[in-house]
Design an enzyme around this catalytic site. Structure first.
Site, PDB file in Angstrom:
ATOM      1  CG  ASP A 232      -0.564 -14.224  -3.061  1.00 21.27           C
ATOM      2  OD1 ASP A 232      -0.407 -13.994  -1.847  1.00 21.27           O
ATOM      3  OD2 ASP A 232      -0.635 -13.319  -3.910  1.00 21.27           O
TER       4      ASP A 232
HETATM    5  C1  GLC Z   1       0.299 -10.071  -3.496  1.00 23.42           C
HETATM    6  C2  GLC Z   1      -0.423 -10.361  -2.215  1.00 23.42           C
HETATM    7  C3  GLC Z   1      -1.889 -10.574  -2.377  1.00 23.42           C
HETATM    8  C4  GLC Z   1      -2.407  -9.704  -3.513  1.00 23.42           C
HETATM    9  C5  GLC Z   1      -1.776 -10.207  -4.803  1.00 23.42           C
HETATM   10  C6  GLC Z   1      -2.197  -9.357  -6.012  1.00 23.42           C
HETATM   11  O1  GLC Z   1       1.527 -10.671  -3.528  1.00 23.42           O
HETATM   12  O2  GLC Z   1       0.102 -11.411  -1.388  1.00 23.42           O
HETATM   13  O3  GLC Z   1      -2.516 -10.237  -1.128  1.00 23.42           O
HETATM   14  O4  GLC Z   1      -3.828  -9.802  -3.590  1.00 23.42           O
HETATM   15  O5  GLC Z   1      -0.370 -10.273  -4.727  1.00 23.42           O
HETATM   16  O6  GLC Z   1      -1.612  -8.100  -5.924  1.00 23.42           O
END
Ligand code: GLC
Length: 694
Positions: A232
């Protein structure tokens, strides 16, 4: 090694640079060797275009006139219980991805809903792993079979937003495997998502991004996952430890990745084999989507199918129709017939400004004119036969009396009131959890007042997750859960209100009126203990006979269905690979066509381990004309009877008698049968004697 030639061509630094993003939402390219980059975007319910961001690296353009299509969010789609629909949604979003030049959609989110207060519940399908898995499999296949990669997230145990980037989830292995990992396991094994995204939190004190047991032992070695593991965003704390644990791609771009990994190499934290292994996975990931033939195909396709936004919008609307859930309908209040009322009062600003999704990284940039407004479609339908009196109400922070007087005045002119309630987008969003289960106080107050003075009241709830009434529910003749139903929800709700369409949604989560006091939530800021084990949602409420507002799997129709003739063959299993066939009939005994979702639950009588009373094992959604009857067949294998035994550290089956239940909801069981399981390697007796059973 499939890409050995390329890997041998790369310098160490070039390899290291491939192991982080080429930007905020792209993989790194290498022009010297000719490795293309992949572009990524969020939005499980549509392509997210970040038009404005303090960091220009995040900004994206929007190629689609009218903005990207906003489909119903996952909690709505979860209530459709329609696998074919989820495949269609995945395929449709793939069309938008192509139009926007997106190679990978960072979805689906399939975390279990442990508390209705979790700010991102609108992005997750259900409280049940089988419902989440079946719909997630269809959705992933819909995207990937149309040339767009996916990223199954957030692996694992990201079940709250409070302290999500620091909290350590403390959970026993049985709970983890039987409940929180099960949907991930089934989707990985049956849909082969191209990537899995690790979560922010820790499990047992170890960051998910560095958790070798989770990422390598379980995901790769046990489940056979051969795709890419991506972090993430900003979830990596130590690039070398993450790589050593099996995490391949560290997002977003870490400009220090080369020196950090070189440090790891020089200090024995990682080896060059670790680096080469992850580089190879990146190359597989990239060339699976950017292979020569793939690029050729995309170029050939480009422009051959003119993009049809209206067609996409209609798919979003169809999904809303399948998801909207009729919770209560007394005195045949619904459907409304135009002749019935000379005038109808519509209350709530959400009738003209519907809340169609939640906040955070999943937010789709859809233009205002692309969003169907319930008020417009209600007016359009009634035409000049019925007077519509509209009072936006909730957006007026005027003095109580003036608005209450307004309600009383309108009640003199109209017998029926339709009230639109909502959780505003910033109320349910990424990064925060809600601090209350009910609607805001002023919405509750006015809804009670309307219920007090109007002859009939219909309440429509636009929320991403269970939001409770606070004193008006008994005054409502009908209650519809509209969910965050995307850009087509406004026309869909009008068609359901006036009976053009028959509602067929079933709750994908239990609706409750008070938060469990026995649950450790949100933890103490460093740890949160999942002491309730697998007893979450209906697994808890049905087992311990706790009152709920509306049960998991509940949803009414404008017609009625009769279940009959349950047959279980064989009645006893005599070997461990035995499959059991469950057959039954469903008949539409009403006077209009409709869809029903029969749900098959299994429960063990007098088990020696603490188990839920019932667990969903299969379901289907069927269409029946008035008077039509269909025979349904489900087939169960041993997995339907197992529990995870932490002493054996494996799935285990207790011999004995199991309940086979067919229900219209988890609490509306229509057919009951028994099935006797014989499990040769059943060690329960031994464990029982040695008191090894938890
Ligand atoms: C965010 C989210 C994730 C998302 C990623 C990219 O923090 O937790 O679900 O796909 O960052 O934006």
């Amino acid at each position: 090694m499939k890409y050995k030639e390329i890997i041998d061509e790369l310098t160490l630094e070039e390899k290291e640079l491939l192991l982080t993003g080429g930007g905020a939402l792209a993989t790194a390219e290498n022009k010297r060797v000719g490795i293309p980059k992949l572009t990524m975007s969020d939005g499980p319910h549509g392509v997210r275009r970040l038009l404005k961001h303090p960091n220009p690296d995040y900004e994206q353009i929007c190629n689609i006139g009218g903005g990207d299509v906003c489909f119903p969010t996952a909690s709505a789609l979860g209530s459709s219980w329609n696998k074919e629909l989820l495949y269609e949604i995945g395929s449709a979003i793939a069309v938008d991805c192509k139009e926007e030049g997106i190679d990978v959609l960072l979805s689906p989110g399939i975390n279990m809903k442990r508390t209705p207060l979790c700010g991102r519940n609108f992005e997750y399908f259900s409280e049940d792993p089988i419902l989440s898995a079946e719909l997630g499999i269809a959705y992933v296949k819909g995207l990937q079979e149309n040339g767009v990669g996916t990223s199954l997230k957030h692996f694992a145990l990201n079940n709250q937003e409070i302290d999500r980037s620091s909290i350590s989830v403390e959970v026993d292995e049985r709970t983890l495997r039987e409940y929180y990992l099960k949907a991930f396991e089934l989707i990985v094994k049956n849909a082969k998502p191209m990537s899995v995204m690790c979560a922010y939190n820790k499990i047992g004190g170890i960051w998910c991004s560095e958790n070798q047991w989770l990422l390598d032992y379980v995901l790769r070695k046990e489940w056979g996952f051969d795709g890419l593991i991506v972090s993430d965003w900003h979830a990596v704390h130590s690039p070398s430890k993450a790589l050593a644990a099996g995490l391949d791609l560290q997002m977003p771009k870490n400009s220090r990745i080369a020196e950090e990994l070189t440090y790891g190499l020089e200090n024995g934290i990682i080896t060059i084999e670790d680096i080469d292994r992850s580089v190879e996975r990146i190359l597989s990931f990239v060339y699976n989507l950017k292979s020569g033939e793939q690029i050729l195909k995309q170029n050939q396709e480009k422009g051959t199918y003119p993009y049809d936004r209206n067609k996409q919008h209609n798919i979003a609307k169809k999904a809303a129709l399948e998801s909207i859930t009729l919770l209560k309908n007394e005195n045949n209040t619904l459907p409304i017939s135009r002749e019935e009322y000379k005038s109808i009062a519509i209350f709530g600003t959400y009738a003209e400004e519907p809340v169609i999704m939640g906040g955070g990284s999943s937010k789709v940039t859809v233009s205002e004119e692309s969003i169907d407004k319930p008020l417009d479609y209600i007016k359009r339908y009634v035409g000049n036969q019925t007077q519509i009196i509209y009072e936006s109400l909730f957006d007026k922070i005027a003095s109580g009396m003036k608005i209450k007087q307004r309600i009383h005045n309108i009640a003199k002119e109209a017998e029926l009131a339709i009230v639109f309630l909502a959780n505003e987008p910033e109320c349910e969003r990424e990064g925060i959890d809600r601090d209350r289960l009910t609607f805001s106080e002023y919405m509750n107050e006015y809804t009670k007042e309307i219920g007090r003075v109007f002859k009939k009241m219909i309440v429509i709830m636009q929320t991403g997750s269970c939001t409770a009434s606070n004193g008006w529910e008994h005054r409502a003749d009908s209650i519809l859960q509209m969910w965050y139903s995307g850009e087509g929800g406004g026309s869909a709700i009008a068609e359901i209100l006036f009976g053009i369409e028959n509602p067929s949604g079933k709750l994908s989560e239990t609706f409750i009126t008070r938060i469990r006091k026995d649950m450790d939530y949100p933890g103490d800021g460093t740890k949160v203990w999942y002491r309730e084990g697998v007893f979450n949602g209906y697994r808890y409420y049905d087992k311990y006979q706790q009152d709920v507002w509306y049960p998991f799997g509940h949803g009414l129709s404008y017609t009625n269905f009769e279940y009959s003739d349950l047959q279980i063959t064989p009645e006893n299993s005599d070997n461990e690979s035995q499959k059991v066939k469950v057959q039954f009939k469903i008949k539409n005994i009403g006077n209009r066509a409709g869809k029903e979702v029969p749900q098959l639950y299994v429960g063990k009588l007098d088990s020696i381990v603490l188990r839920p009373e019932k667990e969903l094992q299969a379901f289907d959604k069927i269409f029946l004309l008035p008077g039509e009857e269909k025979i349904l067949n489900f087939e169960l294998n041993d997995r339907a009877f197992t529990y995870y035994n932490t002493y054996l550290r494996n799935w285990h089956v207790e011999s004995g008698i199991y309940n086979i239940m067919i229900g219209a909801s988890s609490q509306d069981i229509r057919l009951n049968g028994k099935y006797k399981v014989y499990w040769e390697k059943d060690y329960s007796g031994i464990m029982k004697n040695e008191a090894l059973i938890l």
